[in-house]
Scaffold this motif. Structure first.
Motif, PDB file in Angstrom:
ATOM      1  N   LEU A 181      24.143  -2.729 -37.808  1.00  0.00           N
ATOM      2  CA  LEU A 181      23.997  -3.661 -36.694  1.00  0.00           C
ATOM      3  C   LEU A 181      25.204  -3.600 -35.770  1.00  0.00           C
ATOM      4  O   LEU A 181      26.344  -3.654 -36.228  1.00  0.00           O
ATOM      5  CB  LEU A 181      23.856  -5.085 -37.246  1.00  0.00           C
ATOM      6  CG  LEU A 181      23.931  -6.247 -36.255  1.00  0.00           C
ATOM      7  CD1 LEU A 181      22.732  -6.247 -35.314  1.00  0.00           C
ATOM      8  CD2 LEU A 181      24.027  -7.576 -37.002  1.00  0.00           C
ATOM      9  N   LEU A 182      24.949  -3.527 -34.474  1.00  0.00           N
ATOM     10  CA  LEU A 182      26.017  -3.627 -33.482  1.00  0.00           C
ATOM     11  C   LEU A 182      26.242  -5.099 -33.158  1.00  0.00           C
ATOM     12  O   LEU A 182      25.354  -5.780 -32.664  1.00  0.00           O
ATOM     13  CB  LEU A 182      25.646  -2.874 -32.210  1.00  0.00           C
ATOM     14  CG  LEU A 182      26.693  -2.937 -31.095  1.00  0.00           C
ATOM     15  CD1 LEU A 182      27.952  -2.166 -31.477  1.00  0.00           C
ATOM     16  CD2 LEU A 182      26.113  -2.411 -29.783  1.00  0.00           C
ATOM     17  N   SER A 183      27.436  -5.586 -33.446  1.00  0.00           N
ATOM     18  CA  SER A 183      27.818  -6.949 -33.112  1.00  0.00           C
ATOM     19  C   SER A 183      29.049  -6.891 -32.222  1.00  0.00           C
ATOM     20  O   SER A 183      29.159  -6.012 -31.368  1.00  0.00           O
ATOM     21  CB  SER A 183      28.058  -7.759 -34.391  1.00  0.00           C
ATOM     22  OG  SER A 183      28.388  -9.102 -34.084  1.00  0.00           O
ATOM     23  N   SER A 184      29.987  -7.774 -32.415  1.00  0.00           N
ATOM     24  CA  SER A 184      31.174  -7.854 -31.566  1.00  0.00           C
ATOM     25  C   SER A 184      32.344  -8.399 -32.371  1.00  0.00           C
ATOM     26  O   SER A 184      32.159  -9.255 -33.242  1.00  0.00           O
ATOM     27  CB  SER A 184      30.905  -8.775 -30.371  1.00  0.00           C
ATOM     28  OG  SER A 184      32.103  -9.153 -29.728  1.00  0.00           O
ATOM     29  N   SER A 185      33.535  -7.927 -32.053  1.00  0.00           N
ATOM     30  CA  SER A 185      34.733  -8.445 -32.709  1.00  0.00           C
ATOM     31  C   SER A 185      34.910  -9.929 -32.443  1.00  0.00           C
ATOM     32  O   SER A 185      35.546 -10.651 -33.223  1.00  0.00           O
ATOM     33  CB  SER A 185      35.973  -7.681 -32.232  1.00  0.00           C
ATOM     34  OG  SER A 185      36.153  -7.844 -30.829  1.00  0.00           O
ATOM     35  N   ALA A 186      34.309 -10.408 -31.329  1.00  0.00           N
ATOM     36  CA  ALA A 186      34.460 -11.816 -30.953  1.00  0.00           C
ATOM     37  C   ALA A 186      33.462 -12.729 -31.654  1.00  0.00           C
ATOM     38  O   ALA A 186      33.540 -13.946 -31.505  1.00  0.00           O
ATOM     39  CB  ALA A 186      34.294 -11.959 -29.441  1.00  0.00           C
ATOM     40  N   VAL A 187      32.526 -12.143 -32.425  1.00  0.00           N
ATOM     41  CA  VAL A 187      31.463 -12.940 -33.065  1.00  0.00           C
ATOM     42  C   VAL A 187      31.527 -12.744 -34.579  1.00  0.00           C
ATOM     43  O   VAL A 187      31.139 -11.696 -35.082  1.00  0.00           O
ATOM     44  CB  VAL A 187      30.075 -12.545 -32.535  1.00  0.00           C
ATOM     45  CG1 VAL A 187      29.000 -13.412 -33.198  1.00  0.00           C
ATOM     46  CG2 VAL A 187      30.015 -12.675 -31.022  1.00  0.00           C
ATOM     47  N   PRO A 188      31.977 -13.731 -35.316  1.00  0.00           N
ATOM     48  CA  PRO A 188      32.058 -13.597 -36.773  1.00  0.00           C
ATOM     49  C   PRO A 188      30.691 -13.773 -37.428  1.00  0.00           C
ATOM     50  O   PRO A 188      29.723 -14.220 -36.795  1.00  0.00           O
ATOM     51  CB  PRO A 188      32.999 -14.746 -37.172  1.00  0.00           C
ATOM     52  CG  PRO A 188      32.748 -15.788 -36.128  1.00  0.00           C
ATOM     53  CD  PRO A 188      32.496 -15.027 -34.848  1.00  0.00           C
ATOM     54  N   GLU A 189      30.614 -13.419 -38.700  1.00  0.00           N
ATOM     55  CA  GLU A 189      29.408 -13.669 -39.473  1.00  0.00           C
ATOM     56  C   GLU A 189      29.045 -15.152 -39.397  1.00  0.00           C
ATOM     57  O   GLU A 189      29.898 -16.018 -39.597  1.00  0.00           O
ATOM     58  CB  GLU A 189      29.629 -13.276 -40.932  1.00  0.00           C
ATOM     59  CG  GLU A 189      28.428 -13.554 -41.826  1.00  0.00           C
ATOM     60  CD  GLU A 189      28.690 -13.239 -43.281  1.00  0.00           C
ATOM     61  OE1 GLU A 189      27.780 -13.424 -44.104  1.00  0.00           O
ATOM     62  OE2 GLU A 189      29.819 -12.799 -43.602  1.00  0.00           O
TER      63      GLU A 189
END
Length: 281
Positions: free
Chosen positions: A98-106
């Motif tokens: 999955l592509l997420s973001s460093s700014a969005v935690p689990e």
């Protein structure tokens, strides 16, 4: 070599196109999914739309792993992604990246909800959490459009520093996570080799292109007002909040993930700017 295919969702996008190309170059079968089933060299095009469940079955058929790019601009992507992921698992997909973001935690907003759900859906998984893309300044993005049009970068990030990362490096990590003997089974924060402020970025772009580029510092409220005409209020709040977090130092970090997984150091912003903006001279 794996006989089943790797499904790349968002195969015409910034990271999806690069991931598909690198998989093909390494000899893997690729199903390149996009809303228009756009042909890509060496890949099997397939139509896919997050908001059209009728496209799901054909996309996952014959695939045992998938690269997931969330629907752009959706503040609640889990509503469409989790049902698809359940269907993919039932169809034989065993590994998901999955592509997420460093700014969005689990468990955080938007794709953070999908991040939390992923380990419960697949035994083999990874979540890529890249910092902000270097290509935001060179490709199809608000920053790049503003640079090309007015020679300015508009942010509410102040002098905050960011470990900007090359989309080619994100794709290289994605390929490793998709095809390695063992899946990472964790989230991976991806950065470039250094942190830069947007003022630093403007200086580098000026030097590389020969055109003056300035970083214009906006207030948080001005940034929200600018974005309001382009996207939903919920997404405006999310993006403006990310700029505020940068200003407060949240993205001032580098990791060794790219080099550790690919065996080579990540590309610098100057390298990427020279590679992608040579025609701007």
């Amino acid at each position: 070599m794996n006989a089943a295919a790797t499904l790349v969702i968002g195969a015409t996008g910034t990271t999806g196109s690069r991931t598909a190309a690198q998989l093909v170059a390494a000899g893997h079968r690729v199903k390149a999914a996009s809303r228009r089933a756009t042909p890509l060299p060496g890949a099997q095009p397939v139509r896919f739309d997050w908001y059209d469940p009728a496209t799901f079955a054909d996309a996952v058929s014959g695939a045992d792993r998938v690269y997931l790019v969330p629907p752009v601009g959706d503040p609640d992507p889990a509503a469409v992604m989790v049902p698809f992921l359940r269907q993919a698992r039932e169809a034989g997909v065993r590994r998901a990246v999955l592509l997420s973001s460093s700014a969005v935690p689990e468990g955080g907003p938007a794709v953070g909800v999908v991040h939390r759900a992923l380990p419960g859906l697949f035994d083999q998984w990874a979540v890529l959490r890249p910092s902000w893309f270097m290509q935001n300044f060179t490709g199809a993005h608000l920053h790049a459009d503003s640079i090309r049009g007015d020679g300015v970068i508009l942010t509410a990030a102040g002098s905050g520093r960011v470990g900007f990362v090359d989309a080619d490096d994100i794709a290289a990590v994605a390929v490793h996570a998709l095809t390695g003997d063992r899946a990472p089974d964790t989230d991976l924060v991806l950065t470039g080799p250094e942190t830069l402020s947007h003022d630093d970025v403007a200086v580098i772009l000026t030097e590389v292109t020969g055109r003056p580029v300035l970083h214009r510092h906006l207030s948080h409220e001005d940034m929200r007002e600018r974005l309001a005409a382009m996207m939903s209020p919920k997404f405006v709040a999310l993006l403006a909040g990310m700029d505020r977090a940068i200003a407060e130092g949240a993205e001032d970090r580098i990791t060794d993930t790219v080099e550790r997984l690919t065996g080579r150091p990540p590309h610098s912003f100057r390298e990427v700017a020279r590679r992608e903006l040579t025609d701007a001279r």
